[in-house]
Design a protein around this motif. Sequence first.
Motif, PDB file in Angstrom:
ATOM      1  N   VAL A 164      72.673  40.498  66.309  1.00  0.00           N
ATOM      2  CA  VAL A 164      73.993  41.356  65.665  1.00  0.00           C
ATOM      3  C   VAL A 164      74.288  40.910  64.403  1.00  0.00           C
ATOM      4  O   VAL A 164      74.175  39.840  63.837  1.00  0.00           O
ATOM      5  CB  VAL A 164      75.060  41.219  66.722  1.00  0.00           C
ATOM      6  N   VAL A 165      74.200  41.959  63.550  1.00  0.00           N
ATOM      7  CA  VAL A 165      74.791  41.786  62.068  1.00  0.00           C
ATOM      8  C   VAL A 165      75.733  42.519  61.622  1.00  0.00           C
ATOM      9  O   VAL A 165      75.940  43.789  61.631  1.00  0.00           O
ATOM     10  CB  VAL A 165      73.319  42.042  61.145  1.00  0.00           C
ATOM     11  N   GLU A 166      76.770  41.847  60.933  1.00  0.00           N
ATOM     12  CA  GLU A 166      77.957  42.506  60.542  1.00  0.00           C
ATOM     13  C   GLU A 166      78.131  42.110  59.128  1.00  0.00           C
ATOM     14  O   GLU A 166      78.041  41.004  58.608  1.00  0.00           O
ATOM     15  CB  GLU A 166      79.235  41.855  61.450  1.00  0.00           C
ATOM     16  N   LEU A 167      78.236  43.413  58.302  1.00  0.00           N
ATOM     17  CA  LEU A 167      78.512  43.154  56.785  1.00  0.00           C
ATOM     18  C   LEU A 167      80.150  43.559  56.419  1.00  0.00           C
ATOM     19  O   LEU A 167      80.435  44.689  56.973  1.00  0.00           O
ATOM     20  CB  LEU A 167      77.554  43.955  56.110  1.00  0.00           C
ATOM     21  N   VAL A 168      80.622  42.948  55.629  1.00  0.00           N
ATOM     22  CA  VAL A 168      81.888  43.222  55.027  1.00  0.00           C
ATOM     23  C   VAL A 168      81.844  43.217  53.560  1.00  0.00           C
ATOM     24  O   VAL A 168      81.473  42.394  52.594  1.00  0.00           O
ATOM     25  CB  VAL A 168      82.935  42.474  55.439  1.00  0.00           C
ATOM     26  N   ILE A 187      80.778  47.388  56.792  1.00  0.00           N
ATOM     27  CA  ILE A 187      82.223  48.164  56.529  1.00  0.00           C
ATOM     28  C   ILE A 187      82.293  48.203  54.927  1.00  0.00           C
ATOM     29  O   ILE A 187      82.368  47.017  54.603  1.00  0.00           O
ATOM     30  CB  ILE A 187      83.513  47.396  57.168  1.00  0.00           C
ATOM     31  N   ALA A 188      82.263  49.373  54.458  1.00  0.00           N
ATOM     32  CA  ALA A 188      82.615  49.176  52.989  1.00  0.00           C
ATOM     33  C   ALA A 188      83.795  49.832  52.611  1.00  0.00           C
ATOM     34  O   ALA A 188      84.184  50.888  52.934  1.00  0.00           O
ATOM     35  CB  ALA A 188      81.441  50.248  52.421  1.00  0.00           C
ATOM     36  N   HIS A 189      84.603  48.807  52.035  1.00  0.00           N
ATOM     37  CA  HIS A 189      85.673  49.170  51.542  1.00  0.00           C
ATOM     38  C   HIS A 189      85.929  49.977  50.193  1.00  0.00           C
ATOM     39  O   HIS A 189      84.793  50.291  49.798  1.00  0.00           O
ATOM     40  CB  HIS A 189      86.638  47.868  51.339  1.00  0.00           C
ATOM     41  N   GLU A 190      86.979  50.275  49.686  1.00  0.00           N
ATOM     42  CA  GLU A 190      87.131  50.874  48.268  1.00  0.00           C
ATOM     43  C   GLU A 190      86.032  50.530  47.348  1.00  0.00           C
ATOM     44  O   GLU A 190      85.765  49.457  46.991  1.00  0.00           O
ATOM     45  CB  GLU A 190      88.328  50.619  47.629  1.00  0.00           C
ATOM     46  N   ASP A 191      85.305  51.383  46.710  1.00  0.00           N
ATOM     47  CA  ASP A 191      84.295  51.515  45.721  1.00  0.00           C
ATOM     48  C   ASP A 191      83.258  50.402  46.134  1.00  0.00           C
ATOM     49  O   ASP A 191      82.261  50.247  45.155  1.00  0.00           O
ATOM     50  CB  ASP A 191      84.812  51.070  44.352  1.00  0.00           C
ATOM     51  N   ALA A 192      82.968  50.036  47.139  1.00  0.00           N
ATOM     52  CA  ALA A 192      82.174  49.269  47.741  1.00  0.00           C
ATOM     53  C   ALA A 192      80.751  49.983  47.821  1.00  0.00           C
ATOM     54  O   ALA A 192      80.689  51.290  48.201  1.00  0.00           O
ATOM     55  CB  ALA A 192      82.312  48.279  48.798  1.00  0.00           C
ATOM     56  N   PRO A 211      70.895  50.982  61.687  1.00  0.00           N
ATOM     57  CA  PRO A 211      71.838  50.605  60.924  1.00  0.00           C
ATOM     58  C   PRO A 211      72.852  51.473  60.208  1.00  0.00           C
ATOM     59  O   PRO A 211      72.401  52.781  60.093  1.00  0.00           O
ATOM     60  CB  PRO A 211      71.073  49.957  59.598  1.00  0.00           C
ATOM     61  N   GLY A 212      74.062  51.028  60.300  1.00  0.00           N
ATOM     62  CA  GLY A 212      75.481  51.938  59.991  1.00  0.00           C
ATOM     63  C   GLY A 212      76.146  51.403  58.903  1.00  0.00           C
ATOM     64  O   GLY A 212      76.143  50.096  58.545  1.00  0.00           O
ATOM     65  N   VAL A 213      76.905  52.326  58.194  1.00  0.00           N
ATOM     66  CA  VAL A 213      77.963  51.838  57.479  1.00  0.00           C
ATOM     67  C   VAL A 213      79.110  52.626  57.626  1.00  0.00           C
ATOM     68  O   VAL A 213      79.150  54.039  58.016  1.00  0.00           O
ATOM     69  CB  VAL A 213      77.429  52.215  55.878  1.00  0.00           C
ATOM     70  N   VAL A 214      80.294  51.913  57.798  1.00  0.00           N
ATOM     71  CA  VAL A 214      81.673  52.607  57.978  1.00  0.00           C
ATOM     72  C   VAL A 214      82.244  52.621  56.597  1.00  0.00           C
ATOM     73  O   VAL A 214      82.515  51.726  56.030  1.00  0.00           O
ATOM     74  CB  VAL A 214      82.460  51.768  58.994  1.00  0.00           C
ATOM     75  N   LEU A 215      82.226  53.978  56.116  1.00  0.00           N
ATOM     76  CA  LEU A 215      82.933  54.101  54.960  1.00  0.00           C
ATOM     77  C   LEU A 215      84.251  54.193  54.721  1.00  0.00           C
ATOM     78  O   LEU A 215      84.956  55.281  54.734  1.00  0.00           O
ATOM     79  CB  LEU A 215      82.259  55.359  54.115  1.00  0.00           C
TER      80      LEU A 215
END
Lengths: 485, 253
Positions: free
Chosen positions: A265-269, A297-302, A320-324
């Motif tokens: 499991v890989v989590e990115l912030v 998870i990509a926060h503002e402007d990330a 692989p996924g990204v939550v924008l």
Amino acid sequence: MKPPTETDILPDSAEAAAMENPAVGIDQSAGNFSYNMEYAFDAGTGLSEDTIRYISSVKKEAPWILEFRLKALKKFFSMPMPTHWATKDLENIDFQKIRYYLSQGQKPKRTWDEVPDDIKKTFERLGIPEQERKFLAGVEAQFDSEAAYSNIKEIVSKQGVIFVNSTEGLREHPELFKKFFGKVIPTGDNKFSALNSAVFSGGSFIYVPPGVKVAQPLQAYVRINAENFGQFERTLIIADEGSEVVYMEGCTAPKFSTSTLHSAVVELVALKGAKIQYITVQNWANNVFNLVTKRGIAHEDAEIKWIDCNIGSRLTMKYPGVVLKGERARGEVISIALANDGQHQDTGAKMIHAANNTTSNIVAKSISVGQGRSTYRGVVHIPKHLKGCKNNTECDALLINTNSRTDTYPAISVRGDKNSTQHEASVSKVSEDMIFYMQQRGLTEGQAMSLAVNGFINDLARQFPMEYSVELKRLIDLEMEGSVG
Amino acid sequence: MSQLEIKNLHVSIGDKEIVKGLSLTIKGGEVHAIMGPNGTGKSTLSKAIAGHPDYTITSGEVLLDGVSILEKEADERARAGIFLAFQYPSEIPGVSIANFLRAALQARLADGEEIDASGYYKRLYAKMDLLKIDRKFTSRAVNDGFSGGEKKRCEILQMAMLEPKVALMDETDSGLDIDALRIVADGVNTMRGPNLGVLLITHYQRLLDYIVPDYVHVMYDGRIVKSGDKNLAHELEAKGYDWIKKELATAQA
């Protein structure tokens, strides 16, 4: 402990070739060797609460972690196999025949000299120390359940960058860890994330402080050495505001006659304005079930970018996924999959748009050789209330032989009229005329195939670091050699 | 000086015999043109010599410098010195002309030998200058999205780099405008010399105004039915192929 004896599974000639070419270790033949080891810590075979308690106790974990694990185990047992949509091959995994924890100790060494000889030899053969000297900011080398070696260049650690394995991360940075751990991928996300949450060991914990741009990539190398083994690393990367980091992972395992399970499991912030690039070159032996959950998870402007290359394994399931999550966040998945005889690469991407003006890009290319099968599954979700969101999805499949197979399952839900998406898909076959044309210029049939395949992925391969793209090409040459005739 | 000998060659596609006993010798320095109406086996002849798997050679011989090439795979024939300029060259997406040619030259080296990169580019650029080809051309993917003229230019450049002993040019002029035709002709004329034998397969006389052949052969129904010098081509232009057919019918009667 007895001195280790070396057992090589390869015939001499192949072993010689493996020694000549240890470069990045994505050449599968180069990874096909193992050492007979006696493990100081062994959770035995099979999965129960006792297994969990054993793992947690040897790691000297805080009570909340044990609780987290036990809850996850219940969840895992309660969830069905996802065979209503995924391949029935999953049913061939016998969870009671797997060894869940094997290690020589829980504390990685900081210099290669301290690493036990047999483990050191393994990584030297895979070329890891050499790469570290050449172009990496830090390396973590995991051998079965735990990191045997972990080091970060002083110049990087002085900037406040934390790069340790998950065991150390939990022990030394519990507040930071706990804040983000399991938040991107909840335990019950899927059956295998639940399993990982119960038995996880190894994997990286990285924290990059605000504004710090790590100039060279950090690398993790995960190695399976033991038979009937399950590897469950857990990686958490936090890039604080305005920081940048590139992380690369490589993986190999020897080819045993029984199957092996790898379920990470890989989590990115990525916090405001941060950039994370995560590069994977998966070259497991083709008896490995590779069932991995990766999300950021990509926060503002990330910006989060997954570059994912799957060449080995028996079955890979990975999307692989990204939550924008923040406005103007960007997500990208660049994916290459190569499925040879007896392999199924079931890969794809998920883009969840959750803020205005977010953009996502998916480019997936798959190659099916012989009876290999590749599947693309994609999810793009843009809800109705958002505006200014954009997605681009391209998936291209290349079939080498008439019995090769490819399937595409895109699911794009775009609500509202203030967003845009475009989707392109193609399936092509290497034609007999194309091969004849190249042969007429003097290339053998195998060389012609390699060149056609390398051409097909050329635009994506260029996004890999130089060392990896050179190896990628070499590996494709190897895979193509036996594919003709 | 090289020579390609074709002796009583018979070629079939499936059960259908297309080339029915053709003999021809091409020596280094010579340009032979084969003309004839559509469907007489001109293209079949060139593809069979190059080793295309769809074409079966049922009898006869093809010798390059006295050695039979018929047992060899297409790539071995290419490395031995046979070059086929295709009527419809294939596209190879993602592979630049420069990399493709490099791979083709690398394939000619012994195992373990590496091509010298700087020497290679020097030679490539010299050939391109000779053929008046823009430097940017070789960074494009082989034939990918090329116009008809660009495809032919790409074939000619490959021929110049691979320096074959014998070049088989299959309807190289089909679908070309006059400018593109000049490119092809200039290229071939530049390379013409004792080290190269050329077999020009063409439907029209037009190409032969630019590449003047030493010999002209008329192919009809799988065989060479008439041979002569360049004047034969002019005669065909004036009288058409019916004249040959009539002559044949009379001879057979």
